[in-house]
Design a protein around this motif. Structure first.
Motif, PDB file in Angstrom:
ATOM      1  N   LEU A   1      32.213 -30.568  -3.303  1.00  0.00           N
ATOM      2  CA  LEU A   1      31.159 -31.535  -2.933  1.00  0.00           C
ATOM      3  C   LEU A   1      30.402 -30.637  -1.617  1.00  0.00           C
ATOM      4  N   THR A   2      29.116 -30.948  -1.551  1.00  0.00           N
ATOM      5  CA  THR A   2      28.449 -30.305  -0.516  1.00  0.00           C
ATOM      6  C   THR A   2      28.205 -31.093   1.056  1.00  0.00           C
ATOM      7  N   MET A   3      28.891 -32.332   0.810  1.00  0.00           N
ATOM      8  CA  MET A   3      28.600 -33.314   1.724  1.00  0.00           C
ATOM      9  C   MET A   3      29.772 -33.981   1.562  1.00  0.00           C
ATOM     10  N   PRO A   4      30.051 -35.063   2.540  1.00  0.00           N
ATOM     11  CA  PRO A   4      31.032 -36.143   2.486  1.00  0.00           C
ATOM     12  C   PRO A   4      30.790 -37.032   1.628  1.00  0.00           C
ATOM     13  N   VAL A   5      32.098 -37.510   1.004  1.00  0.00           N
ATOM     14  CA  VAL A   5      31.992 -38.677  -0.016  1.00  0.00           C
ATOM     15  C   VAL A   5      31.124 -39.838   0.445  1.00  0.00           C
ATOM     16  N   THR A   6      31.187 -40.171   1.475  1.00  0.00           N
ATOM     17  CA  THR A   6      30.330 -41.294   2.089  1.00  0.00           C
ATOM     18  C   THR A   6      29.091 -41.129   2.110  1.00  0.00           C
ATOM     19  N   GLU A   7      28.426 -40.033   2.043  1.00  0.00           N
ATOM     20  CA  GLU A   7      27.325 -39.659   2.207  1.00  0.00           C
ATOM     21  C   GLU A   7      26.327 -39.461   0.929  1.00  0.00           C
ATOM     22  N   LEU A   8      27.147 -39.669  -0.359  1.00  0.00           N
ATOM     23  CA  LEU A   8      26.542 -39.269  -1.635  1.00  0.00           C
ATOM     24  C   LEU A   8      25.522 -40.395  -2.144  1.00  0.00           C
ATOM     25  N   ARG A   9      25.570 -41.678  -1.475  1.00  0.00           N
ATOM     26  CA  ARG A   9      24.810 -42.675  -2.118  1.00  0.00           C
ATOM     27  C   ARG A   9      24.205 -43.364  -0.521  1.00  0.00           C
ATOM     28  N   GLN A  10      24.311 -42.806   0.441  1.00  0.00           N
ATOM     29  CA  GLN A  10      23.924 -43.561   1.845  1.00  0.00           C
ATOM     30  C   GLN A  10      22.297 -43.832   1.893  1.00  0.00           C
ATOM     31  N   ARG A  11      22.067 -44.875   2.087  1.00  0.00           N
ATOM     32  CA  ARG A  11      20.608 -45.499   2.105  1.00  0.00           C
ATOM     33  C   ARG A  11      19.993 -44.472   3.070  1.00  0.00           C
ATOM     34  N   ALA A  12      18.715 -44.092   2.631  1.00  0.00           N
ATOM     35  CA  ALA A  12      17.938 -43.486   3.553  1.00  0.00           C
ATOM     36  C   ALA A  12      17.464 -44.003   4.787  1.00  0.00           C
ATOM     37  N   THR A  13      16.929 -43.308   5.828  1.00  0.00           N
ATOM     38  CA  THR A  13      16.446 -44.086   7.022  1.00  0.00           C
ATOM     39  C   THR A  13      15.226 -44.344   6.788  1.00  0.00           C
ATOM     40  N   ASP A  14      14.388 -45.048   7.512  1.00  0.00           N
ATOM     41  CA  ASP A  14      13.054 -45.390   7.456  1.00  0.00           C
ATOM     42  C   ASP A  14      12.237 -43.983   7.653  1.00  0.00           C
ATOM     43  N   ALA A  15      12.790 -43.208   8.701  1.00  0.00           N
ATOM     44  CA  ALA A  15      12.181 -41.989   8.816  1.00  0.00           C
ATOM     45  C   ALA A  15      12.027 -41.028   7.636  1.00  0.00           C
ATOM     46  N   SER A  16      13.019 -40.892   6.801  1.00  0.00           N
ATOM     47  CA  SER A  16      13.319 -40.053   5.870  1.00  0.00           C
ATOM     48  C   SER A  16      12.619 -40.807   4.765  1.00  0.00           C
ATOM     49  N   ASP A  17      12.244 -42.033   4.497  1.00  0.00           N
ATOM     50  CA  ASP A  17      11.456 -42.562   3.545  1.00  0.00           C
ATOM     51  C   ASP A  17       9.994 -42.206   3.855  1.00  0.00           C
ATOM     52  N   ARG A  18       9.704 -41.605   4.838  1.00  0.00           N
ATOM     53  CA  ARG A  18       8.203 -41.527   5.357  1.00  0.00           C
ATOM     54  C   ARG A  18       7.893 -39.997   5.095  1.00  0.00           C
ATOM     55  N   LYS A  19       8.933 -39.394   4.920  1.00  0.00           N
ATOM     56  CA  LYS A  19       8.547 -37.886   4.831  1.00  0.00           C
ATOM     57  C   LYS A  19       8.278 -37.225   3.223  1.00  0.00           C
TER      58      LYS A  19
END
Length: 586
Positions: free
Chosen positions: A568-586
């Motif tokens: 894995l390239t990231m922790p298991v918990t971050e594999l499906r984490q919801r995006a922040t509104d800031a990242s949604d706007r990018k």
């Protein structure tokens, strides 16, 4: 003319609906909370756009369980993929709260696309984005507005919700907690708050009756909070939101005073509140508060364990590896032997206790040597019943520290049977009732239940019904299995008996066990799609009925899990984490 929130005024979608609405081609209507916009299988004859409120998308599987697919927010379209493809709707879409909808007929939509190619380009970009998010298994359209209300005897909950909010903030999200001070705020105020923060938590204390009703109409998902050491009200629990209750978007949190004592009486709360999920939260236990924060942000981890006879010992090693790497386990599900090991995890067994109990129940002496005249099965099943009673007692599924399910196969209906409540040992007995090896289990309504592996050996897709976070799946049914030598007739029956090999059961047991755990390509594809981390231990050297082969199976599960985590390239918990509104706007 009303503007469309979250859509730039110069966007093609905004122009389309504003212009067509002005010409009378687009219609506007109100959709009350709980009402259906369209059902799965219905023709896609309109493009819909949410003006206000929120919609939810749902899909029902062959077992009758409903999966919550996500939220459709103001400014977002609904039904666009089916409309463009010409296929019927694949999901049901309903209003989570009172909503306002624009609808554009199919033929008008395509005429507009011919006149303005930017409309189709904009929708194509949206569909590609959603497809990529699905392919990368990132959560999309997840709930972001949650309500917490008191149930039963009054218990202060604002301080608890504040703690949950702080943990959500530590996970990298902007969050606000709102109480009854906002009861008389205008509708626009709520919309602005929900735009300003990634996560909004509304909380209503026991005496905030008016505010409680506002909360029930304003959230994507609702949590009831009650004291676990009390009984539910005799006159029932009032629904703060009928639409959310009907769509199984209302959960229950029971606060437990004693962290070392297994909860009791939770089944009564299940019957009274009918929650979609039940969480136990030990007072002053930071780990439990963090679990709720992970659930809210799509970072909760579900663990699914397959069936596979003695090969399922590998699950013990997998759990040990996950614990060593600090991977939290928030939901547990399994089938057959995987259900038994998962139940021990949900009950709170640590690695040492897990090792001792599994050895005592299965390794030291075979659980399948009470051979019977094979009228219904080759064994009486008495030893299995005794060992389940010894290690799980009278524990109810609802009293487990972690949300847990197991599956059996219902031969009466031809579908899988989901066990989420009731006596734990009865559910496990049904889940491991391998046809021909153990007698089947029966229900009060005369249904016949056998081993879950027959119809759902690796229920990762069932776990996806319960939560939006990442799923770790451990499947021991893959790869090379039994060979001709495993099912060969013993050269000498007397020598076979004298050697003690008979305690494993005759070779036909291997044949029956392996036949029951061979998943179809469709089932494997569904499990792969639902699984974010797939662990496939190499257990080819472990005979499926060799209950003494504990150490090699455990070692295989431990190694395979570490290998999977290392990739894995990231922790298991971050594999499906919801995006922040800031990242949604990018």
């Amino acid at each position: 003319m009303a503007s469309l929130p979250d859509i730039p005024s110069d966007s093609a979608l905004a122009r389309l609906f504003n212009e067509e609405r002005a010409q009378g081609d687009a219609t506007w209507f109100s959709l009350p909370g709980g009402a259906t916009l369209f059902k799965a299988g219905e023709p896609a004859d309109h493009l819909y756009l949410v003006r206000a409120g929120r919609l939810g998308a749902f899909r029902r599987d062959e077992g009758g369980e409903t999966q919550f697919l996500g939220v459709i927010r103001p400014g977002e379209p609904a039904g666009e993929m089916s409309l463009i493809s010409g296929a019927p709707h694949s999901a049901q879409v309903m209003a989570l709260r009172d909503s306002e909808i624009f609808a554009l007929p199919r033929e008008i939509f395509f005429e507009a696309c011919e006149a303005d190619g930017a409309v189709m380009i904009e929708l194509a970009k949206l569909m590609i984005l959603r497809s990529r998010q699905a392919a990368t298994k990132a959560s999309v359209g997840v709930p972001s507005v949650f309500g917490f209300v008191c149930a039963g005897e009054p218990v202060p909950i604002r301080a608890l919700v504040d703690k949950i909010g702080r943990e959500v903030g530590r996970l990298g999200y902007t969050v606000t907690v709102v109480g009854a001070e906002a009861q008389h705020a205008p509708t626009e105020w709520f919309s602005e708050v929900e735009l300003d923060y990634d996560v909004v938590l509304y909380v209503a204390e026991a005496d905030d009756q008016g505010w409680r009703q506002v909360v029930g109409r304003q959230v994507d998902r609702l949590f009831r909070i009650a004291r676990g050491d009390t009984a539910p009200p005799r006159d029932g629990i009032a629904h703060a939101s009928e639409p959310l209750q009907a769509q199984k978007l209302v959960d229950l949190i029971l606060i437990q005073k004693k962290a070392t004592v297994t909860p009791r009486g939770s089944e009564a709360w299940i019957a009274a509140a009918q929650p979609a999920r039940l969480f136990h939260l030990r007072r002053d236990n930071t780990d439990d508060v963090k679990r709720i924060a992970r659930v809210l942000t799509g970072q909760s981890v579900g663990l699914v364990l397959s069936g596979g006879g003695a090969r399922a010992y590998a699950h013990v090693g997998a759990i040990r590896a996950l614990r060593e790497r600090g991977v939290p386990i928030d939901f547990v599900g399994g089938s057959s032997m995987g259900a038994i090991i998962g139940a021990g995890l949900a009950l709170g067994w640590d690695s040492d206790e897990m090792d001792v109990r599994i050895r005592d129940a299965f390794v030291n002496t075979s659980p399948l040597d009470d051979i019977a005249l094979p009228l219904l099965a080759m064994t009486h099943g008495g030893k299995v019943r005794e060992r389940l009673a010894q290690h799980f007692g009278d524990t109810q599924i609802a009293d487990l520290w972690l949300p847990f399910f197991c599956v059996s196969s219902d031969l009466t209906t031809g579908t899988y049977h989901l066990h989420k409540s009731g006596l734990l040992r009865d559910a496990l007995r049904a889940s491991i009732a391998l046809p021909g090896v153990m007698p089947p289990a029966t229900t009060e309504d005369d249904h016949v239940l056998v081993d879950g592996a027959v119809m759902k050996n690796f229920p990762a897709d069932v776990m996806r019904m319960s939560q939006l976070g990442p799923i770790v799946g451990v499947d021991v049914s893959r790869g090379r299995s039994i060979m001709a030598d495993d099912v060969a007739r013993p050269a000498s029956v007397w020598r076979w008996i004298w050697s003690g090999e008979w305690r494993k059961g005759p070779p036909i047991v291997s044949l029956l066990m392996r036949a029951a755990t061979v998943s179809t390509g469709r089932d494997l594809a569904a499990a792969r799609e639902a699984t974010d981390v797939l662990v496939t231990p190499d257990v080819t050297g472990v005979e499926i009925r060799d209950w003494s082969a504990y150490e090699p199976a455990v070692a295989a599960g431990y190694k395979a899990t570490l290998d999977a985590l290392d990739k894995l390239t990231m922790p298991v918990t971050e594999l499906r984490q919801r995006a922040t509104d800031a990242s949604d706007r990018k």
